[in-house]
Design an enzyme around this catalytic site. Sequence first.
Site, PDB file in Angstrom:
ATOM      1  N   GLU A 205      12.936  28.836   7.740  1.00  0.00           N
ATOM      2  CA  GLU A 205      11.890  28.386   6.828  1.00  0.00           C
ATOM      3  C   GLU A 205      10.797  29.439   6.697  1.00  0.00           C
ATOM      4  O   GLU A 205      10.585  30.258   7.600  1.00  0.00           O
ATOM      5  CB  GLU A 205      11.222  27.107   7.354  1.00  0.00           C
ATOM      6  CG  GLU A 205      12.150  25.977   7.705  1.00  0.00           C
ATOM      7  CD  GLU A 205      11.453  24.903   8.508  1.00  0.00           C
ATOM      8  OE1 GLU A 205      11.964  23.773   8.535  1.00  0.00           O
ATOM      9  OE2 GLU A 205      10.402  25.210   9.132  1.00  0.00           O
ATOM     10  N   LYS A 207       7.268  30.904   7.112  1.00  0.00           N
ATOM     11  CA  LYS A 207       6.153  30.684   8.046  1.00  0.00           C
ATOM     12  C   LYS A 207       4.864  30.935   7.275  1.00  0.00           C
ATOM     13  O   LYS A 207       4.527  32.076   6.972  1.00  0.00           O
ATOM     14  CB  LYS A 207       6.240  31.611   9.256  1.00  0.00           C
ATOM     15  CG  LYS A 207       5.175  31.268  10.293  1.00  0.00           C
ATOM     16  CD  LYS A 207       5.201  32.189  11.483  1.00  0.00           C
ATOM     17  CE  LYS A 207       4.273  31.665  12.573  1.00  0.00           C
ATOM     18  NZ  LYS A 207       2.927  31.295  12.094  1.00  0.00           N
ATOM     19  N   ARG A 212      -2.258  24.192  10.644  1.00  0.00           N
ATOM     20  CA  ARG A 212      -1.361  23.116  11.065  1.00  0.00           C
ATOM     21  C   ARG A 212      -2.022  21.758  10.842  1.00  0.00           C
ATOM     22  O   ARG A 212      -3.203  21.563  11.173  1.00  0.00           O
ATOM     23  CB  ARG A 212      -1.021  23.304  12.552  1.00  0.00           C
ATOM     24  CG  ARG A 212       0.034  22.346  13.117  1.00  0.00           C
ATOM     25  CD  ARG A 212       1.406  22.875  12.907  1.00  0.00           C
ATOM     26  NE  ARG A 212       2.424  22.067  13.581  1.00  0.00           N
ATOM     27  CZ  ARG A 212       3.048  22.448  14.712  1.00  0.00           C
ATOM     28  NH1 ARG A 212       2.745  23.587  15.296  1.00  0.00           N
ATOM     29  NH2 ARG A 212       3.991  21.684  15.243  1.00  0.00           N
ATOM     30  N   PHE A 291       7.209  20.283   7.383  1.00  0.00           N
ATOM     31  CA  PHE A 291       8.450  20.824   7.952  1.00  0.00           C
ATOM     32  C   PHE A 291       9.101  19.899   8.963  1.00  0.00           C
ATOM     33  O   PHE A 291      10.155  20.221   9.503  1.00  0.00           O
ATOM     34  CB  PHE A 291       8.223  22.207   8.579  1.00  0.00           C
ATOM     35  CG  PHE A 291       7.092  22.283   9.573  1.00  0.00           C
ATOM     36  CD1 PHE A 291       7.206  21.717  10.829  1.00  0.00           C
ATOM     37  CD2 PHE A 291       5.924  22.948   9.244  1.00  0.00           C
ATOM     38  CE1 PHE A 291       6.178  21.795  11.748  1.00  0.00           C
ATOM     39  CE2 PHE A 291       4.881  23.038  10.157  1.00  0.00           C
ATOM     40  CZ  PHE A 291       5.009  22.458  11.412  1.00  0.00           C
ATOM     41  N   ARG A 362       5.851  26.282  25.375  1.00  0.00           N
ATOM     42  CA  ARG A 362       6.570  26.874  24.255  1.00  0.00           C
ATOM     43  C   ARG A 362       8.031  27.052  24.647  1.00  0.00           C
ATOM     44  O   ARG A 362       8.354  27.734  25.611  1.00  0.00           O
ATOM     45  CB  ARG A 362       5.970  28.234  23.886  1.00  0.00           C
ATOM     46  CG  ARG A 362       4.564  28.142  23.313  1.00  0.00           C
ATOM     47  CD  ARG A 362       4.035  29.516  22.952  1.00  0.00           C
ATOM     48  NE  ARG A 362       2.648  29.444  22.526  1.00  0.00           N
ATOM     49  CZ  ARG A 362       2.257  29.242  21.268  1.00  0.00           C
ATOM     50  NH1 ARG A 362       3.175  29.105  20.322  1.00  0.00           N
ATOM     51  NH2 ARG A 362       0.990  29.193  20.953  1.00  0.00           N
ATOM     52  N   LYS A 368       9.505  32.136  15.995  1.00  0.00           N
ATOM     53  CA  LYS A 368       8.822  32.693  14.831  1.00  0.00           C
ATOM     54  C   LYS A 368       9.129  34.180  14.715  1.00  0.00           C
ATOM     55  O   LYS A 368       9.127  34.913  15.709  1.00  0.00           O
ATOM     56  CB  LYS A 368       7.316  32.451  14.915  1.00  0.00           C
ATOM     57  CG  LYS A 368       6.655  32.861  16.221  1.00  0.00           C
ATOM     58  CD  LYS A 368       5.222  32.374  16.280  1.00  0.00           C
ATOM     59  CE  LYS A 368       4.595  32.668  17.640  1.00  0.00           C
ATOM     60  NZ  LYS A 368       3.203  32.149  17.735  1.00  0.00           N
TER      61      LYS A 368
END
Length: 508
Positions: A205, A207, A212, A291, A362, A368
């Site tokens: 997708e 970025k 956010r 998303f 994470r 990313k």
Amino acid sequence: MLFSEVVETSAVVAATRSRLAKVAALAELVRRMTTSAVVSFLVGAPSQGRIGAGWRTVFDLAVPPAASPSLTVSDVDAALGAIASTSGKGSTARRTALLTDLFSRATEAEQDFLRRLLTGELRQGALEGVMLDAIARAADVPGEVVRRAFMLSGSLPETAVAAMTGEEALAAFRLEVGRPVRPMLASPAESLPDALAELGACVVEHKLDGARIQVHRSGDEVRIFTRTLREITGTVPELVALVRGLPCRSVVLDGETLALNDDGKPRPFQETMSRFGAQDVRELLLSPFFFDCLHVDGVDLLDEPLRVRLDALRAVAGSHVIPGVVAPTDDLAAEVLTESLDAGHEGVMVKALESVYAAGRRGRAWQKVKPVHTLDLVVLGVEWGSGRRKGLLSNLHLGARDPDGGPPIMVGKTFKGMTDELLAWQTRELMAIATEKSDWAVMVRPELVIEIELDGAQVSTRYPGGVALRFARVLRYRPDKDAGEADTIDTVRALLPRRAAVPDDTIG
């Protein structure tokens, strides 16, 4: 429980570099806690939030300390509640009187802790991961169960209380429409081919260079939150109206919002963020791009694989789904990256189609990919400029987050990439959070996050983490993030050439 026990445990945690030792010390205290305020204090985030007393007020208090400990945790929590609730004419004097009374009952060590607690200098947010491990150890429950409960509750103290009740209480947490969920985060990828090879079946997708958001709708009621779970519903009426018009009765969506130019390309990030703090509606409209779908019409989707959540997302969000391709070939994935960059965005996200929604650390399920290296770092201090920059704060001292809860670790300096406007803003903002001032530099509370572009990292004996940034340049400040979301020293070290190594004992 005496407040001094919290202060002593905080000192023990700050004095050790061992994550295991930190967890053990915190767990021992959590196991004996009589109020959730223990957890709030240890992570530097009292439940009252800002109490209305400024930095200068707190540090100007000259109150003789008590000779011996007598304050309980409940005493301190109640006092902060009384101070926070004080308002109206004469409130400043009343808050000062209440603070003076509290400090008069505190020992010297307790006074020092209170000053740092009330001014945000207790590594706010940085102990989150360590505290979650400590809660799991104190309650003797699996760490993943604790992290999931925290994701759904959004509250460390509430999670701790539930954990000490038992695993069933943790499992009772459910996604609640209207209560924000801790967001799932991504890790940086070495390259697009590396991410594709590691994740297998995935979606690629755009970025976006936006902010956010998480939106919740139940009937006609809509609430919108930032990545830090701060509610901004009142400042974004165009987003509220759009979500209210989606073809569903209830929904929770994860996404980004940004302001666009007439040609459809993103406006500067700061313009998007200006809307979040606005008191009045402005003419600058925000466009949402979603998303992920975590809930729709009474059905929770957190534990469903991403491919199922994407089907639900497309059904409910339609044209507002972020551009991307499911299960692309390598060539098609490369085309998506090119399209994203040509549209003015940052790069692409690569996400495993079988991944469930998980917040906290994470993970590698979302990665990313950017064409340049960027890091979110904490401003530790800044040096006065010279020449054309005389009278302005210019050369920034940059720190990476210690994943084990210590203070930020300095990794470099930079004065590059700043406009005159940013220099003037930076000088005002940093002077407002200064802790030490000299003719040469100003040290500040480590709370402002700044995005830095760099060419990589190199081994260095100059800084305590054993690593230094190469050719660092300022991209922008990140008011949507707090210090607990800055990149860690491990992320900086991961940018070292593969042959380079940093000893484990470099953090002093």
